[in-house]
Write a protein that holds these residues in place. Structure first.
Motif, PDB file in Angstrom:
ATOM      1  N   GLN A  66       0.833  -1.202   0.000  1.00 46.83           N
ATOM      2  CA  GLN A  66       0.000   0.000   0.000  1.00 46.83           C
ATOM      3  C   GLN A  66       0.866   1.250   0.000  1.00 46.83           C
ATOM      4  N   ARG A  67       1.932   1.214   0.778  1.00 44.11           N
ATOM      5  CA  ARG A  67       2.849   2.364   0.792  1.00 44.11           C
ATOM      6  C   ARG A  67       3.445   2.599  -0.589  1.00 44.11           C
ATOM      7  N   TYR A  68       3.830   1.512  -1.238  1.00 43.60           N
ATOM      8  CA  TYR A  68       4.411   1.615  -2.570  1.00 43.60           C
ATOM      9  C   TYR A  68       3.387   2.162  -3.560  1.00 43.60           C
ATOM     10  N   ILE A  69       2.160   1.631  -3.496  1.00 45.72           N
ATOM     11  CA  ILE A  69       1.099   2.082  -4.399  1.00 45.72           C
ATOM     12  C   ILE A  69       0.792   3.553  -4.157  1.00 45.72           C
ATOM     13  N   GLU A  70       0.686   3.933  -2.882  1.00 45.51           N
ATOM     14  CA  GLU A  70       0.404   5.330  -2.559  1.00 45.51           C
ATOM     15  C   GLU A  70       1.530   6.243  -3.055  1.00 45.51           C
ATOM     16  N   ALA A  71       2.767   5.797  -2.885  1.00 42.86           N
ATOM     17  CA  ALA A  71       3.911   6.602  -3.339  1.00 42.86           C
ATOM     18  C   ALA A  71       3.880   6.756  -4.857  1.00 42.86           C
ATOM     19  N   ARG A  72       3.597   5.678  -5.562  1.00 38.13           N
ATOM     20  CA  ARG A  72       3.519   5.751  -7.032  1.00 38.13           C
ATOM     21  C   ARG A  72       2.368   6.639  -7.466  1.00 38.13           C
ATOM     22  N   GLU A  73       1.218   6.495  -6.789  1.00 36.95           N
ATOM     23  CA  GLU A  73       0.067   7.334  -7.129  1.00 36.95           C
ATOM     24  C   GLU A  73       0.386   8.805  -6.878  1.00 36.95           C
ATOM     25  N   TYR A  74       1.075   9.075  -5.788  1.00 32.94           N
ATOM     26  CA  TYR A  74       1.473  10.445  -5.473  1.00 32.94           C
ATOM     27  C   TYR A  74       2.396  10.991  -6.564  1.00 32.94           C
ATOM     28  N   ASP A  75       3.351  10.165  -7.004  1.00 31.13           N
ATOM     29  CA  ASP A  75       4.260  10.580  -8.078  1.00 31.13           C
ATOM     30  C   ASP A  75       3.489  10.876  -9.359  1.00 31.13           C
ATOM     31  N   HIS A  76       2.521  10.007  -9.690  1.00 30.85           N
ATOM     32  CA  HIS A  76       1.719  10.222 -10.898  1.00 30.85           C
ATOM     33  C   HIS A  76       0.893  11.506 -10.778  1.00 30.85           C
ATOM     34  N   GLN A  77       0.335  11.727  -9.603  1.00 27.16           N
ATOM     35  CA  GLN A  77      -0.461  12.929  -9.384  1.00 27.16           C
ATOM     36  C   GLN A  77       0.403  14.181  -9.535  1.00 27.16           C
ATOM     37  N   GLU A  78       1.595  14.137  -8.944  1.00 28.52           N
ATOM     38  CA  GLU A  78       2.507  15.281  -9.091  1.00 28.52           C
ATOM     39  C   GLU A  78       2.844  15.535 -10.556  1.00 28.52           C
ATOM     40  N   GLU A  79       3.085  14.473 -11.312  1.00 30.61           N
ATOM     41  CA  GLU A  79       3.407  14.606 -12.733  1.00 30.61           C
ATOM     42  C   GLU A  79       2.232  15.215 -13.493  1.00 30.61           C
ATOM     43  N   ARG A  80       1.021  14.761 -13.208  1.00 37.53           N
ATOM     44  CA  ARG A  80      -0.165  15.328 -13.871  1.00 37.53           C
ATOM     45  C   ARG A  80      -0.300  16.813 -13.543  1.00 37.53           C
ATOM     46  N   GLU A  81      -0.080  17.160 -12.284  1.00 44.16           N
ATOM     47  CA  GLU A  81      -0.177  18.562 -11.883  1.00 44.16           C
ATOM     48  C   GLU A  81       0.884  19.415 -12.587  1.00 44.16           C
ATOM     49  N   ARG A  82       2.107  18.896 -12.742  1.00 45.68           N
ATOM     50  CA  ARG A  82       3.159  19.625 -13.452  1.00 45.68           C
ATOM     51  C   ARG A  82       2.757  19.883 -14.903  1.00 45.68           C
ATOM     52  N   ILE A  83       2.193  18.854 -15.534  1.00 44.80           N
ATOM     53  CA  ILE A  83       1.774  18.993 -16.941  1.00 44.80           C
ATOM     54  C   ILE A  83       0.688  20.057 -17.060  1.00 44.80           C
ATOM     55  N   VAL A  84      -0.312  20.000 -16.179  1.00 45.93           N
ATOM     56  CA  VAL A  84      -1.404  20.980 -16.236  1.00 45.93           C
ATOM     57  C   VAL A  84      -0.866  22.388 -15.995  1.00 45.93           C
ATOM     58  N   THR A  85       0.038  22.521 -15.045  1.00 44.07           N
ATOM     59  CA  THR A  85       0.628  23.841 -14.767  1.00 44.07           C
ATOM     60  C   THR A  85       1.388  24.357 -15.982  1.00 44.07           C
ATOM     61  N   GLU A  86       2.161  23.496 -16.622  1.00 40.38           N
ATOM     62  CA  GLU A  86       2.903  23.903 -17.824  1.00 40.38           C
ATOM     63  C   GLU A  86       1.951  24.338 -18.928  1.00 40.38           C
ATOM     64  N   VAL A  87       0.884  23.571 -19.111  1.00 37.52           N
ATOM     65  CA  VAL A  87      -0.084  23.901 -20.153  1.00 37.52           C
ATOM     66  C   VAL A  87      -0.767  25.229 -19.824  1.00 37.52           C
ATOM     67  N   LEU A  88      -1.157  25.397 -18.563  1.00 36.22           N
ATOM     68  CA  LEU A  88      -1.796  26.654 -18.165  1.00 36.22           C
ATOM     69  C   LEU A  88      -0.884  27.847 -18.424  1.00 36.22           C
ATOM     70  N   ASP A  89       0.398  27.649 -18.155  1.00 35.51           N
ATOM     71  CA  ASP A  89       1.362  28.737 -18.377  1.00 35.51           C
ATOM     72  C   ASP A  89       1.581  29.026 -19.863  1.00 35.51           C
ATOM     73  N   SER A  90       1.366  28.014 -20.697  1.00 38.04           N
ATOM     74  CA  SER A  90       1.682  28.178 -22.116  1.00 38.04           C
ATOM     75  C   SER A  90       0.485  28.584 -22.972  1.00 38.04           C
ATOM     76  N   ILE A  91      -0.719  28.331 -22.521  1.00 37.16           N
ATOM     77  CA  ILE A  91      -1.872  28.685 -23.357  1.00 37.16           C
ATOM     78  C   ILE A  91      -2.292  30.129 -23.113  1.00 37.16           C
ATOM     79  N   GLY A  92      -2.819  30.717 -24.156  1.00 36.66           N
ATOM     80  CA  GLY A  92      -3.224  32.115 -24.058  1.00 36.66           C
ATOM     81  C   GLY A  92      -4.654  32.270 -23.563  1.00 36.66           C
ATOM     82  N   GLU A  93      -5.053  33.515 -23.518  1.00 40.60           N
ATOM     83  CA  GLU A  93      -6.422  33.834 -23.129  1.00 40.60           C
ATOM     84  C   GLU A  93      -7.315  33.669 -24.354  1.00 40.60           C
TER      85      GLU A  93
END
Length: 171
Positions: free
Chosen positions: A91-118
């Motif tokens: 469970q610890r391993y799964i939670e850690a992997r899920e946390y890593d995936h969530q962080e990666e998704r958040e980074r991608i969304v942040t990058e996209v938000l920063d790059s797209i215009g109004e």
């Protein structure tokens, strides 16, 4: 191996099998396990019948059944403890992997938000971060609902492309 003339195995089996089975059930709740235990004790008796004194056979049978029940319970307890250990650590391993995936998704969304215009940036934030309905966003920005949908589709497409790009780089 000489056979003990004083002990009749068939009589012992008919006399003690059922009482030993119910005795085993007092320790072990599984009926099949109890049958296996009693059968194993009788098999051991059969192999060693020449060395057994007739006056001790009853006590010997009950003692062996009790000991095998205790051994089975110990073994089951160890299996249960091991399963809990594996589950806890998995469970610890799964939670850690899920946390890593969530962080990666958040980074991608942040990058996209920063790059797209109004207005795509504001529309995506309003719908997905603020939880506004398309109709609310359309009214607030004085645009049509279909325009809101078009910008959301555009932003989600960019996010998907960015995610695929990252996955390709990792492979």
């Amino acid at each position: 191996m000489r056979e003990n003339e004083d002990i009749d195995f068939d009589t012992l089996f008919r006399t003690y099998y059922e009482p030993l089975y119910y005795f085993a059930l007092q320790y072990v709740p599984d009926e099949d396990d109890c049958r296996d235990i009693v059968a194993g004790v009788f098999e051991q008796l059969w192999r060693n019948i020449a060395d057994i004194r007739p006056d001790t056979v009853r006590a010997l049978l009950y003692t062996h059944v009790r000991n095998r029940c205790i051994d089975l319970l110990r073994h089951e307890k160890q299996k249960h403890q091991y399963a809990e250990f594996v589950a806890r650590h998995s469970q610890r391993y799964i939670e850690a992997r899920e946390y890593d995936h969530q962080e990666e998704r958040e980074r991608i969304v942040t990058e996209v938000l920063d790059s797209i215009g109004e207005p795509t940036h504001s529309i995506l934030l309003a719908c997905y971060v603020d939880g506004k309905k398309y109709k609310e966003v359309a009214e607030r920005m004085n645009i049509s609902i279909s325009t809101v949908k078009k910008h959301i589709v555009k932003a989600l497409r960019i996010i998907r492309e960015k995610r695929k790009e990252r996955e390709t780089k990792k492979s």
